[in-house]
Motif scaffolding. Structure first.
Motif, short mmCIF file in Angstrom:
data_model
loop_
_atom_site.label_atom_id
_atom_site.label_comp_id
_atom_site.label_asym_id
_atom_site.label_seq_id
_atom_site.Cartn_x
_atom_site.Cartn_y
_atom_site.Cartn_z
N VAL A 4 -18.51 1.23 -3.32
CA VAL A 4 -17.54 1.45 -2.47
C VAL A 4 -17.87 2.67 -1.47
O VAL A 4 -18.31 3.76 -1.87
CB VAL A 4 -16.32 1.59 -3.19
CG1 VAL A 4 -15.16 1.81 -2.07
CG2 VAL A 4 -15.80 0.71 -4.10
N ILE A 6 -16.05 4.70 1.48
CA ILE A 6 -14.72 5.26 2.11
C ILE A 6 -15.03 5.61 3.53
O ILE A 6 -15.86 6.86 3.78
CB ILE A 6 -14.34 6.43 1.41
CG1 ILE A 6 -14.02 5.57 -0.23
CG2 ILE A 6 -12.73 6.61 1.79
CD1 ILE A 6 -13.88 6.81 -1.27
N ASP A 8 -12.87 7.11 6.75
CA ASP A 8 -11.70 7.59 6.90
C ASP A 8 -11.75 8.95 7.63
O ASP A 8 -12.66 9.85 7.03
CB ASP A 8 -10.66 8.06 5.45
CG ASP A 8 -9.29 8.13 5.95
OD1 ASP A 8 -8.98 8.78 6.59
OD2 ASP A 8 -8.44 7.29 5.63
N LEU A 17 -9.93 9.60 -2.97
CA LEU A 17 -10.13 8.36 -3.09
C LEU A 17 -11.61 8.38 -3.92
O LEU A 17 -11.61 7.56 -4.93
CB LEU A 17 -10.21 7.38 -1.92
CG LEU A 17 -9.03 7.10 -1.24
CD1 LEU A 17 -9.24 6.52 0.20
CD2 LEU A 17 -8.18 6.27 -2.02
N LEU A 45 -13.71 0.74 2.50
CA LEU A 45 -12.19 1.11 2.46
C LEU A 45 -12.32 1.70 4.03
O LEU A 45 -12.66 2.96 4.15
CB LEU A 45 -11.82 2.18 1.61
CG LEU A 45 -11.73 1.75 0.08
CD1 LEU A 45 -11.32 2.55 -0.86
CD2 LEU A 45 -11.01 0.45 -0.23
N ILE A 72 -11.75 -3.57 3.24
CA ILE A 72 -10.01 -3.27 2.98
C ILE A 72 -9.73 -2.25 3.95
O ILE A 72 -10.24 -1.05 4.14
CB ILE A 72 -9.77 -3.12 1.70
CG1 ILE A 72 -10.56 -3.93 0.79
CG2 ILE A 72 -8.51 -2.79 1.54
CD1 ILE A 72 -10.09 -3.70 -0.81
N LEU A 74 -7.45 0.26 4.88
CA LEU A 74 -6.56 1.05 4.04
C LEU A 74 -5.87 2.06 5.01
O LEU A 74 -6.67 3.17 5.60
CB LEU A 74 -7.08 1.91 3.09
CG LEU A 74 -6.26 2.69 2.07
CD1 LEU A 74 -5.50 2.03 1.31
CD2 LEU A 74 -7.19 3.62 1.11
N LYS A 97 -1.46 2.99 3.00
CA LYS A 97 -2.01 4.23 2.16
C LYS A 97 -0.69 4.57 0.94
O LYS A 97 -1.24 5.38 0.19
CB LYS A 97 -2.31 5.41 3.12
CG LYS A 97 -3.52 5.10 3.76
CD LYS A 97 -4.03 6.43 4.57
CE LYS A 97 -5.38 6.33 5.38
NZ LYS A 97 -5.75 7.38 5.82
N LEU A 104 -4.83 -0.06 -5.86
CA LEU A 104 -6.01 -0.24 -5.03
C LEU A 104 -7.26 -0.46 -5.51
O LEU A 104 -8.23 -1.26 -5.17
CB LEU A 104 -6.16 1.52 -4.39
CG LEU A 104 -7.51 1.61 -3.66
CD1 LEU A 104 -7.46 0.59 -2.35
CD2 LEU A 104 -7.52 2.98 -3.12
N ILE A 108 -9.49 -3.74 -4.91
CA ILE A 108 -11.15 -3.84 -4.60
C ILE A 108 -11.79 -4.68 -5.44
O ILE A 108 -12.67 -5.56 -4.99
CB ILE A 108 -11.59 -2.25 -4.90
CG1 ILE A 108 -11.19 -1.49 -3.84
CG2 ILE A 108 -13.10 -2.61 -5.15
CD1 ILE A 108 -11.61 0.01 -4.15
#
Length: 157
Positions: A4, A6, A8, A17, A45, A72, A74, A97, A104, A108
């Motif tokens: 994964v 992330i 953001d 996360l 994400l 995904i 988010l 969120k 979550l 996934i």
């Protein structure tokens, strides 16, 4: 192992996360980024509103180059424009969120299995758009280059 990434723009969200998803034995957070440029993961994400390039455009770029990566979204935003743009460009999920960490992690796993995952509030908007499209003569835009070689019979179909 599900890898994964992330993406953001908020450090607190990224780090939180990473910690929580790291507790799942079948998941590994391979990177956290403000802009999505990292090692190739299974799932990204993606925040929708980030400085520079937004999540919709980033989704488009990632899916063009790496169609096998699941994305995904988010986010805290449930604006129609973001939802439809992200889904149009190939996002496999659109989650708000406020989702629990357990849900979550399950989302996934769901998208990695080839299914979609969308918040119920978002699903309602998508269904309403689909109904609107089905009841109108909603035109589908097709790249002219892709249709140049079609025969008359193929055009009729």
């Amino acid at each position: 192992m599900i890898k994964v990434l992330i993406a953001d723009d908020q450090e607190l969200i990224r780090e939180s996360l990473k910690i929580v998803l790291g507790t799942n034995e079948d998941m590994e957070v391979t990177g956290i980024a403000e802009n999505g440029e990292q090692e190739k993961p299974n799932v990204i994400l993606m925040d929708i509103r980030m400085p520079g390039i937004d999540g919709v455009e980033c989704t488009r770029l990632v899916k063009e180059k790496y169609p096998d990566i699941y994305i995904i979204v988010l986010t805290t935003f449930d604006d129609d424009e973001y939802i439809f743009g992200a889904l149009k460009y190939g996002a496999s999920g659109y989650l708000l969120k406020g989702i629990s960490m357990k849900n979550l992690a399950e989302a996934i796993r769901t998208v990695v299995s080839g299914k979609a995952m969308i918040n119920p509030e978002i699903t309602d908007k998508v269904v309403k758009l689909f109904n609107h499209m089905a009841q109108s003569s909603y035109a589908i835009q097709v790249d002219n280059e892709l249709t140049e070689e079609l025969t008359k019979t193929e055009w009729r179909v």
